[in-house]
Design a protein around this motif. Structure first.
Motif, PDB file in Angstrom:
ATOM      1  N   GLY A 183       0.813  -1.213   0.000  1.00  0.00           N
ATOM      2  CA  GLY A 183       0.000   0.000   0.000  1.00  0.00           C
ATOM      3  C   GLY A 183       0.848   1.264   0.000  1.00  0.00           C
ATOM      4  N   PRO A 184       0.202   2.396   0.214  1.00  0.00           N
ATOM      5  CA  PRO A 184       0.933   3.670   0.165  1.00  0.00           C
ATOM      6  C   PRO A 184       2.098   3.730   1.149  1.00  0.00           C
ATOM      7  CG  PRO A 184      -1.420   4.064   0.072  1.00  0.00           C
ATOM      8  CD  PRO A 184      -1.260   2.597   0.317  1.00  0.00           C
ATOM      9  N   VAL A 185       1.885   3.235   2.381  1.00  0.00           N
ATOM     10  CA  VAL A 185       3.000   3.285   3.330  1.00  0.00           C
ATOM     11  C   VAL A 185       4.141   2.414   2.831  1.00  0.00           C
ATOM     12  CG1 VAL A 185       2.026   1.451   4.796  1.00  0.00           C
ATOM     13  CG2 VAL A 185       3.710   3.006   5.731  1.00  0.00           C
ATOM     14  N   GLY A 186       3.795   1.264   2.231  1.00  0.00           N
ATOM     15  CA  GLY A 186       4.834   0.383   1.715  1.00  0.00           C
ATOM     16  C   GLY A 186       5.564   0.981   0.533  1.00  0.00           C
ATOM     17  N   ALA A 187       4.834   1.736  -0.297  1.00  0.00           N
ATOM     18  CA  ALA A 187       5.465   2.353  -1.461  1.00  0.00           C
ATOM     19  C   ALA A 187       6.553   3.331  -1.039  1.00  0.00           C
ATOM     20  CB  ALA A 187       4.418   3.060  -2.320  1.00  0.00           C
ATOM     21  N   VAL A 188       6.435   3.876   0.180  1.00  0.00           N
ATOM     22  CA  VAL A 188       7.476   4.766   0.701  1.00  0.00           C
ATOM     23  C   VAL A 188       8.482   3.963   1.536  1.00  0.00           C
ATOM     24  CG1 VAL A 188       7.964   6.775   2.143  1.00  0.00           C
ATOM     25  CG2 VAL A 188       5.874   6.713   0.764  1.00  0.00           C
ATOM     26  N   LEU A 189       7.957   3.163   2.458  1.00  0.00           N
ATOM     27  CA  LEU A 189       8.822   2.521   3.442  1.00  0.00           C
ATOM     28  C   LEU A 189       9.668   1.396   2.840  1.00  0.00           C
ATOM     29  CD1 LEU A 189       9.508   2.726   6.416  1.00  0.00           C
ATOM     30  CD2 LEU A 189       7.656   1.110   6.907  1.00  0.00           C
ATOM     31  N   SER A 190       9.052   0.570   1.989  1.00  0.00           N
ATOM     32  CA  SER A 190       9.789  -0.591   1.489  1.00  0.00           C
ATOM     33  C   SER A 190      11.056  -0.209   0.724  1.00  0.00           C
ATOM     34  CB  SER A 190       8.876  -1.469   0.638  1.00  0.00           C
ATOM     35  OG  SER A 190       7.840  -1.995   1.424  1.00  0.00           O
ATOM     36  N   PRO A 191      10.975   0.746  -0.229  1.00  0.00           N
ATOM     37  CA  PRO A 191      12.224   1.111  -0.914  1.00  0.00           C
ATOM     38  C   PRO A 191      13.250   1.713   0.048  1.00  0.00           C
ATOM     39  CG  PRO A 191      10.320   2.058  -2.058  1.00  0.00           C
ATOM     40  CD  PRO A 191       9.815   1.459  -0.789  1.00  0.00           C
ATOM     41  N   LEU A 192      12.783   2.468   1.039  1.00  0.00           N
ATOM     42  CA  LEU A 192      13.722   3.089   1.979  1.00  0.00           C
ATOM     43  C   LEU A 192      14.417   2.037   2.838  1.00  0.00           C
ATOM     44  CD1 LEU A 192      11.658   6.179   3.181  1.00  0.00           C
ATOM     45  CD2 LEU A 192      13.830   6.243   1.947  1.00  0.00           C
TER      46      LEU A 192
END
Lengths: 232, 468
Positions: B334-343
């Motif tokens: 989801g949106p949080v993953g789209a930011v957090l996962s790559p980081l």
């Protein structure tokens, strides 16, 4: 917050120590390594976000309680989460009888108070010790609550007051004995009064899940029936 | 033209899976909204406040982390530190080995998904049983969770009944009540046999050193009632500055995550069991895990570390609803993953740099976030970084812009092509040989070309009245 410049090149954070082949300085501990990375990540920040204060009133639910006493308010909210408020030992006997729950555990400290009613009713097998090797034989567990939270219908348990963690959790029916003076009105009041205890648990209704297709099922690992028993 | 990986995944999704995910997330969002707005006159004020407090935590971790560790140690907790997933897993194993422990029951923790703890322990001779019903089903299926709060949102009851049957948990029966009772009976034995109970933490109070856990099923409570040793894996960003702040966050977390006032079990753990209590751990360990969080902290996207893992942004996201959680190829969807996962991916950032592009930037995730994370802004910053680092994954599906930039940087060529564009008004659109244009035109009508008209208007516009 100040807008940061475009993403900086990935930083290589090296632990501040001599190369290990020199065998002079000791390797940094895992704690030092992790905290050094935190410190280095925050170093470029010109200033840090302040810590705001806030007013408890903000999180108290809009539906203010009417002119009712704490127990009535608590009982209403407990029913809203499918819990069962009972106001007397006789009501408890009736509920247990109706469910066919005849065998259970009772905190020895509460048994003196409850025994006359149970013995008068007859047919109950109540143990005041809990044997974890026979965990499925106990149909109900009666333990003392530390407090209640009226706004949410929550029962507060703790190591100090709840005689056995397992007895308050594994039987199908959990009965938490509550006193009128123990009821906090809202969540902030209950947080402010959190006991100094290594294990405080707030139970808000029976154990439940909606993992399978969002369908509500009660009694997953813990009790399927959560009773709050008011004893005066 | 090659599609983005998330689109490829979505295109192949089983219709039943898409329906499960869509219905589950939509219901979750509707419940959240009605409860929050029913109970509070201005939920947005609460979200902003909670965001500001968490931003303070994130930007002061250098002082708050040692303070939290000291408070935990005062309470009799042994504190460990792990910079990487490997170190975190090794720390768990070392604690178990020191106790000759071979059996673990485990409550739901996202950080243990990050480190693949269960696999690691399995390879090292430890039986590790997931006890959250959803996670248990994931484990027996050899699957991965597809939602932060509802791990099996992608499965229907028939899928679950089939895997119960396959794993010797009774004949096929897809009644949710029967499924739940069978899990209850099966897992009960596991709790009582286990040597160690492992949990995560939703919050850690810095001033009083309490670990706060929220669950509905009571599985983490059972782990802590039946086993003699408690290990908690905790991301370093989980701190709250003051115990009183729990009043705000507990109210927001349950309403945002599951539309409840409070989850059924909210546990406040500050150490091994008390001397008078016969049940529960005699030993308690907290492992603070970095695993990429300090990279996020050093980046211009550190706001993402405010996240309290409620899943509200997943439920509301039009992309998540269509693509499902597994499309994000990482622990956090989801949106949080789209930011957090790559980081959190560290050196592997370019592999996941397409995730920030899986968004229409509609902003719904920002609107529902209980800690007010400006997710669309962060997505834009990460898109920029993906481009800077030349990520192939991020470039997929992007039309080549080289010819365009050549055109746009030569004023004469530009003006000529604007005029030449007028010919578009006279040829059938289906003959335009640009695939993205054709895709676009499938559902839309191209307005008439008016090349150069704006420039003409601008040059000849009437003089505006003088500014006052």
């Amino acid at each position: 917050m100040a807008r940061q410049p475009a993403h900086p090149a990935r930083r290589q954070i090296k632990p501040a120590s001599a190369p290990s082949f020199l065998l002079l300085a000791p390797m940094p501990s895992p704690r030092e390594t992790l905290l050094a990375r935190v410190t280095s990540a925050l170093a470029p920040l010109p200033k840090r976000a302040p810590l705001p204060n806030w007013d408890n009133e903000l999180v108290i639910m809009r539906q203010a309680r009417g002119p009712v006493d704490a127990w009535t308010f608590f009982a209403e909210r407990l029913k809203a989460v499918n819990g069962t408020p009972l106001a007397s030992a006789a009501a408890l006997i009736a509920t247990l009888t109706q469910g066919g729950w005849k065998h259970g555990y009772c905190d020895p400290a509460l048994w003196d108070e409850l025994r006359p009613t149970f013995e008068a009713a007859g047919g109950f097998n109540v143990e005041t010790t809990f044997d974890r090797s026979r965990i499925d034989e106990y149909q109900f567990g009666i333990t003392a609550a530390t407090a209640g939270v009226a706004e949410t219908g929550t029962l507060v348990l703790s190591d100090r007051d709840t005689s056995r963690r397992l007895a308050a959790l594994s039987p199908w029916v959990h009965v938490a004995v509550l006193r009128r003076a123990q009821i906090h009105i809202d969540v902030p009041a209950a947080i402010a009064a959190l006991p100094q205890d290594p294990n405080v648990v707030w139970c808000t209704g029976p154990s439940k899940t909606a993992d399978v297709e969002g369908i509500l099922i009660e009694g997953v690992h813990g009790p399927g029936i959560q009773i709050a028993l008011l004893l005066e | 033209m090659a599609l983005q990986q998330i689109d490829q995944f979505s295109a192949k999704l089983r219709p039943e899976t898409r329906a499960s995910v869509y219905d589950g997330s939509k219901k979750g969002h509707e419940k959240r909204t009605s409860v929050l707005f029913d109970h509070y006159p201005d939920p947005d004020h609460l979200r902003r406040l909670a965001g500001n407090i968490k931003q303070h935590v994130v930007e002061n971790l250098d002082t708050l982390l040692p303070a939290a560790a000291a408070a935990l140690e005062r309470n009799g907790v042994k504190v460990h530190w792990a910079s990487t997933a490997e170190e975190a897993n090794a720390a768990v194993l070392a604690i178990m080995r020191a106790r000759n422990a071979t059996k673990m029951v485990k409550a739901k923790t996202m950080v243990s998904e990050e480190t693949h703890l269960a696999d690691y322990l399995g390879k090292n001779g430890v039986e590790c049983v997931e006890t959250d019903l959803g996670e248990f089903i994931i484990q027996i299926d050899g699957d991965h969770p597809s939602h932060i709060v509802k791990p099996i949102i992608h499965k229907n009851r028939r899928d679950i009944a089939t895997s119960f049957e396959k794993n010797g948990l009774g004949a096929y029966n897809d009644d949710p009540q029967t499924i739940t009772r069978r899990a209850r009976a099966h897992l009960r034995k596991k709790y009582l046999e286990a040597d160690v109970g492992l949990t995560g933490a939703n919050f850690v109070t810095t001033d009083t050193g309490r670990l706060v856990l929220v669950t509905n099923e009571g599985n983490s409570r059972f782990c802590l009632a039946a086993t003699p040793c408690h290990i908690a894996m905790v991301g370093i960003e989980k701190l709250l500055p003051r115990e009183t702040d729990l009043g705000l966050y507990l109210n927001l977390l349950a309403r945002s995550g599951t539309g409840q006032q409070l989850t059924v079990y909210t546990e406040f753990i500050s150490g091994p069991r008390s001397a008078t209590q016969p049940d529960g751990p005699e030993e308690m360990h907290v492992i603070f895990v970095d695993n990429g969080r300090t990279d996020a902290l050093a980046s211009d996207c550190r706001e993402i570390l405010r996240c309290i893992r409620c899943g509200a942004c997943l439920n509301v996201c039009p992309v998540y609803r269509q693509a499902s959680g597994h499309a994000y190829r990482s622990v956090y969807p989801g949106p949080v993953g789209a930011v957090l996962s790559p980081l959190l991916a560290g050196e592997r950032f370019p592999e996941l740099a397409d995730l920030p592009k899986a968004s229409s930037l509609c902003g719904a995730c920002h609107e529902v976030c209980p800690v007010n994370i400006p997710i669309p802004d962060l997505l834009l910053r990460l898109r920029n970084r993906g481009k800077q680092e030349g990520s192939k994954a991020a470039a997929a599906g992007t039309p080549p812009m080289g010819a365009w930039s050549l055109l746009a940087s030569q004023p004469f060529v530009w003006k000529t092509s604007l005029l030449a564009g007028n010919s578009l008004n006279y040829i059938p659109k289906s003959l335009i040989p640009v695939p993205p244009m054709q895709t676009w035109l499938r559902d839309r009508t191209l307005p008439a070309w008016r090349g150069g008209a704006f420039r003409q208007w601008l040059a000849n516009r009437p003089t505006p009245p003088a500014a006052k």
